[in-house]
Design an enzyme around this catalytic site. Structure first.
Site, PDB file in Angstrom:
ATOM      1  N   ASP A 175       0.721  -1.533   0.196  1.00  0.00           N
ATOM      2  CA  ASP A 175      -0.182   0.172   0.213  1.00  0.00           C
ATOM      3  C   ASP A 175       1.148   1.171  -0.081  1.00  0.00           C
ATOM      4  O   ASP A 175       0.776   2.544   0.848  1.00  0.00           O
ATOM      5  CB  ASP A 175      -0.757  -0.037   1.351  1.00  0.00           C
ATOM      6  CG  ASP A 175      -1.751  -1.064   1.281  1.00  0.00           C
ATOM      7  OD1 ASP A 175      -1.983  -2.105   0.076  1.00  0.00           O
ATOM      8  OD2 ASP A 175      -2.649  -1.462   2.131  1.00  0.00           O
ATOM      9  N   LYS A 179      -6.936  -4.497  -2.827  1.00  0.00           N
ATOM     10  CA  LYS A 179      -7.824  -5.293  -1.807  1.00  0.00           C
ATOM     11  C   LYS A 179      -8.878  -4.207  -1.292  1.00  0.00           C
ATOM     12  O   LYS A 179      -8.936  -3.311  -1.859  1.00  0.00           O
ATOM     13  CB  LYS A 179      -6.796  -5.870  -0.642  1.00  0.00           C
ATOM     14  CG  LYS A 179      -6.000  -5.000  -0.354  1.00  0.00           C
ATOM     15  CD  LYS A 179      -4.831  -4.975   0.766  1.00  0.00           C
ATOM     16  CE  LYS A 179      -4.071  -4.194   1.475  1.00  0.00           C
ATOM     17  NZ  LYS A 179      -4.870  -3.633   2.070  1.00  0.00           N
ATOM     18  N   CYS A 214      -1.709  -2.897   7.835  1.00  0.00           N
ATOM     19  CA  CYS A 214      -1.167  -3.746   6.311  1.00  0.00           C
ATOM     20  C   CYS A 214      -0.896  -4.312   6.285  1.00  0.00           C
ATOM     21  O   CYS A 214      -0.830  -5.954   6.355  1.00  0.00           O
ATOM     22  CB  CYS A 214      -1.760  -2.771   5.280  1.00  0.00           C
ATOM     23  SG  CYS A 214      -3.816  -2.250   4.969  1.00  0.00           S
TER      24      CYS A 214
HETATM   25  C1  VGL Z   1      -4.365   0.486   5.968  1.00  0.00           C
HETATM   26  C2  VGL Z   1      -6.637   1.247   7.340  1.00  0.00           C
HETATM   27  C3  VGL Z   1      -7.736   1.485   6.080  1.00  0.00           C
HETATM   28  C4  VGL Z   1      -3.178  -0.036   5.553  1.00  0.00           C
HETATM   29  C5  VGL Z   1      -5.193   0.561   4.603  1.00  0.00           C
HETATM   30  O1  VGL Z   1      -2.648   0.037   4.304  1.00  0.00           O
HETATM   31  O2  VGL Z   1      -2.683   0.215   6.458  1.00  0.00           O
HETATM   32  N1  VGL Z   1      -4.801   0.819   6.744  1.00  0.00           N
HETATM   33  N2  VGL Z   1      -6.857   0.664   5.200  1.00  0.00           N
END
Ligand code: VGL
Ligand code: ZN
Length: 198
Positions: free
Chosen positions: A9, A107, A152
């Protein structure tokens, strides 16, 4: 040919100026790009929510971001709107070396279920398909880097360890959100499952 780097991410919304900015999130980019050269496979994950996703506080009347709620699958943090499909916030940081990636796995696209982990959605049963991809390519040794350490990256590392992969998290190439001690809890949980933290 067993070593995969999984980059979690590294998207605009998790970097400074983004909707769910992680402090110093962009500081890890040069190190991640350099590390890619040392791996047999490079996999990127991309948080990819439809507008109005159930993990967004804005989808729940009277609720604000960073509060907890109960979903049918368990407790869930309510987040600011982030990583909405097709927006600039959902794009990879422009400095991430995406050309080197063999696979990009998205995702969080089911409107009703969040997905922190690269392996399973937050119901802990719906698979993303990443396990099958890794197994069919014989990728057994996983190194995780990216954002955010305590969400994540943590959920992905824990699932990978439970699935029997050998897992290393390069903490210097991750950055955390750290809500209410979530970073300390994540580090302890990962360590208990045999995840190497380096
Ligand atoms: C994430 C919160 C919401 C992350 C993704 O990538 O850690 N955190 N969506
Ligand atoms: Zn998200």
């Amino acid at each position: 040919m067993t070593q995969a780097l999984i980059v979690i991410d590294v998207q605009n919304d998790f970097c400074p100026g983004g909707a769910l900015a992680v402090a110093d999130g962009d500081a890890i980019l040069p190190g991640i790009n350099a590390l890619m050269e040392a791996f047999d496979a490079v996999i990127l994950t991309q948080d990819w929510h439809p507008a109005g996703h159930s993990s967004f506080a804005s989808a729940h009347a009277g609720r604000t971001a960073y509060e907890m709620t109960e979903m049918p699958y368990g407790p869930q943090v309510l987040w600011p709107d982030h990583c909405v499909q097709g927006t600039d916030g959902a794009a990879f940081h422009p400095d991430l070396a995406t050309t080197r990636a063999d696979l990009i796995i998205r995702k969080g696209f089911d409107p009703d279920i969040d997905s922190y982990s690269a392996f399973f959605e937050n119901d802990q049963t719906t698979p993303t398909g990443l396990e099958g991809y890794l197994r069919t390519r014989g990728l057994t040794d996983l190194t995780l880097v990216g954002l955010a350490t305590d969400f994540c990256v943590n959920y992905s590392a824990v699932d990978a360890a439970r699935l029997g992969f050998s897992v290393t998290v390069r903490e210097n190439l991750c950055r955390a959100i750290d809500l209410d001690g979530s970073l300390a809890a994540a580090r302890q949980g990962m360590a208990e499952l045999g995840v190497r933290l380096t």
